[in-house]
Write a protein that holds these residues in place. Structure first.
Motif, PDB file in Angstrom:
ATOM      1  N   ILE A  14     -36.379  24.654 -18.051  1.00  0.00           N
ATOM      2  CA  ILE A  14     -36.135  23.506 -17.177  1.00  0.00           C
ATOM      3  C   ILE A  14     -36.255  23.918 -15.714  1.00  0.00           C
ATOM      4  CG2 ILE A  14     -34.366  21.881 -16.387  1.00  0.00           C
ATOM      5  CD1 ILE A  14     -33.343  21.898 -19.351  1.00  0.00           C
ATOM      6  N   SER A  15     -35.617  25.019 -15.342  1.00  0.00           N
ATOM      7  CA  SER A  15     -35.671  25.452 -13.946  1.00  0.00           C
ATOM      8  C   SER A  15     -37.092  25.862 -13.549  1.00  0.00           C
ATOM      9  CB  SER A  15     -34.682  26.584 -13.678  1.00  0.00           C
ATOM     10  OG  SER A  15     -34.986  27.736 -14.443  1.00  0.00           O
ATOM     11  N   PHE A  16     -37.842  26.471 -14.481  1.00  0.00           N
ATOM     12  CA  PHE A  16     -39.244  26.817 -14.212  1.00  0.00           C
ATOM     13  C   PHE A  16     -40.035  25.560 -13.890  1.00  0.00           C
ATOM     14  CE2 PHE A  16     -43.614  27.133 -15.627  1.00  0.00           C
ATOM     15  CZ  PHE A  16     -44.060  28.299 -15.032  1.00  0.00           C
ATOM     16  N   ALA A  17     -39.935  24.560 -14.763  1.00  0.00           N
ATOM     17  CA  ALA A  17     -40.706  23.334 -14.581  1.00  0.00           C
ATOM     18  C   ALA A  17     -40.307  22.603 -13.297  1.00  0.00           C
ATOM     19  CB  ALA A  17     -40.520  22.416 -15.795  1.00  0.00           C
ATOM     20  N   MET A  18     -39.028  22.497 -13.042  1.00  0.00           N
ATOM     21  CA  MET A  18     -38.573  21.788 -11.843  1.00  0.00           C
ATOM     22  C   MET A  18     -38.976  22.536 -10.576  1.00  0.00           C
ATOM     23  SD  MET A  18     -37.402  18.968 -12.853  1.00  0.00           S
ATOM     24  CE  MET A  18     -36.755  18.398 -11.302  1.00  0.00           C
ATOM     25  N   ALA A  19     -38.796  23.845 -10.549  1.00  0.00           N
ATOM     26  CA  ALA A  19     -39.178  24.615  -9.365  1.00  0.00           C
ATOM     27  C   ALA A  19     -40.687  24.529  -9.135  1.00  0.00           C
ATOM     28  CB  ALA A  19     -38.739  26.070  -9.516  1.00  0.00           C
ATOM     29  N   LEU A  20     -41.469  24.619 -10.204  1.00  0.00           N
ATOM     30  CA  LEU A  20     -42.918  24.536 -10.091  1.00  0.00           C
ATOM     31  C   LEU A  20     -43.344  23.186  -9.523  1.00  0.00           C
ATOM     32  CD1 LEU A  20     -45.562  26.144 -10.820  1.00  0.00           C
ATOM     33  CD2 LEU A  20     -45.591  24.773 -12.904  1.00  0.00           C
ATOM     34  N   MET A  21     -42.815  22.112 -10.076  1.00  0.00           N
ATOM     35  CA  MET A  21     -43.220  20.775  -9.641  1.00  0.00           C
ATOM     36  C   MET A  21     -42.711  20.430  -8.244  1.00  0.00           C
ATOM     37  SD  MET A  21     -43.019  18.514 -13.137  1.00  0.00           S
ATOM     38  CE  MET A  21     -41.397  19.075 -13.646  1.00  0.00           C
ATOM     39  N   VAL A  51     -33.526  30.891  -7.892  1.00  0.00           N
ATOM     40  CA  VAL A  51     -32.429  30.107  -7.313  1.00  0.00           C
ATOM     41  C   VAL A  51     -32.132  28.903  -8.203  1.00  0.00           C
ATOM     42  CG1 VAL A  51     -31.734  28.699  -5.334  1.00  0.00           C
ATOM     43  CG2 VAL A  51     -32.912  30.879  -4.965  1.00  0.00           C
ATOM     44  N   ALA A  52     -33.177  28.202  -8.625  1.00  0.00           N
ATOM     45  CA  ALA A  52     -33.000  27.030  -9.489  1.00  0.00           C
ATOM     46  C   ALA A  52     -32.349  27.418 -10.814  1.00  0.00           C
ATOM     47  CB  ALA A  52     -34.351  26.357  -9.745  1.00  0.00           C
ATOM     48  N   PHE A  53     -32.738  28.561 -11.372  1.00  0.00           N
ATOM     49  CA  PHE A  53     -32.153  29.001 -12.633  1.00  0.00           C
ATOM     50  C   PHE A  53     -30.657  29.252 -12.483  1.00  0.00           C
ATOM     51  CE2 PHE A  53     -30.897  32.456 -15.536  1.00  0.00           C
ATOM     52  CZ  PHE A  53     -31.096  31.805 -16.742  1.00  0.00           C
ATOM     53  N   CYS A  54     -30.272  29.985 -11.460  1.00  0.00           N
ATOM     54  CA  CYS A  54     -28.844  30.278 -11.243  1.00  0.00           C
ATOM     55  C   CYS A  54     -28.044  29.005 -11.000  1.00  0.00           C
ATOM     56  CB  CYS A  54     -28.673  31.234 -10.064  1.00  0.00           C
ATOM     57  SG  CYS A  54     -29.334  32.880 -10.388  1.00  0.00           S
ATOM     58  N   LEU A  55     -28.577  28.121 -10.176  1.00  0.00           N
ATOM     59  CA  LEU A  55     -27.872  26.872  -9.892  1.00  0.00           C
ATOM     60  C   LEU A  55     -27.794  25.980 -11.126  1.00  0.00           C
ATOM     61  CD1 LEU A  55     -29.238  26.044  -6.340  1.00  0.00           C
ATOM     62  CD2 LEU A  55     -26.986  26.958  -6.943  1.00  0.00           C
ATOM     63  N   SER A  56     -28.838  25.994 -11.955  1.00  0.00           N
ATOM     64  CA  SER A  56     -28.839  25.144 -13.151  1.00  0.00           C
ATOM     65  C   SER A  56     -27.767  25.568 -14.148  1.00  0.00           C
ATOM     66  CB  SER A  56     -30.208  25.128 -13.817  1.00  0.00           C
ATOM     67  OG  SER A  56     -30.463  26.341 -14.490  1.00  0.00           O
ATOM     68  N   LEU A  57     -27.444  26.850 -14.168  1.00  0.00           N
ATOM     69  CA  LEU A  57     -26.391  27.316 -15.078  1.00  0.00           C
ATOM     70  C   LEU A  57     -25.039  26.710 -14.706  1.00  0.00           C
ATOM     71  CD1 LEU A  57     -27.374  31.066 -15.471  1.00  0.00           C
ATOM     72  CD2 LEU A  57     -27.716  29.212 -17.112  1.00  0.00           C
TER      73      LEU A  57
END
Length: 76
Positions: A14-21, A51-57
């Motif tokens: 999820i964080s990969f896709a959101m950060a990419l887009m 950053v998105a991965f850490c925040l998403s947790l």
């Protein structure tokens, strides 16, 4: 409930896709369809994904608790 491994994998995807887009979209708005846009997108993504991965947790846990509280006893 899901296993920790499943949650971490889902959050990574999820964080990969959101950060990419999101980085691609905002870099495109700022620079237009240029080669500079692609370079800016790549640089921004490398910073944004961890950053998105850490925040998403953190946000994911809170969001699921709020969603569960709001839907307790509701059908459909």
């Amino acid at each position: 409930m899901h296993t920790l491994k499943t949650i971490l994998l889902a959050q990574a995807m999820i964080s990969f896709a959101m950060a990419l887009m999101m980085t691609g979209f905002f870099a495109f708005l700022a620079l237009g369809p240029t080669s500079e846009w692609l370079h800016a997108w790549a640089r921004s993504f490398v910073i944004a994904w961890p950053v998105a991965f850490c925040l998403s947790l953190v946000v994911g846990k809170v969001a699921f608790k709020i969603a569960a509280a709001l839907t307790v006893g509701r059908t459909s």
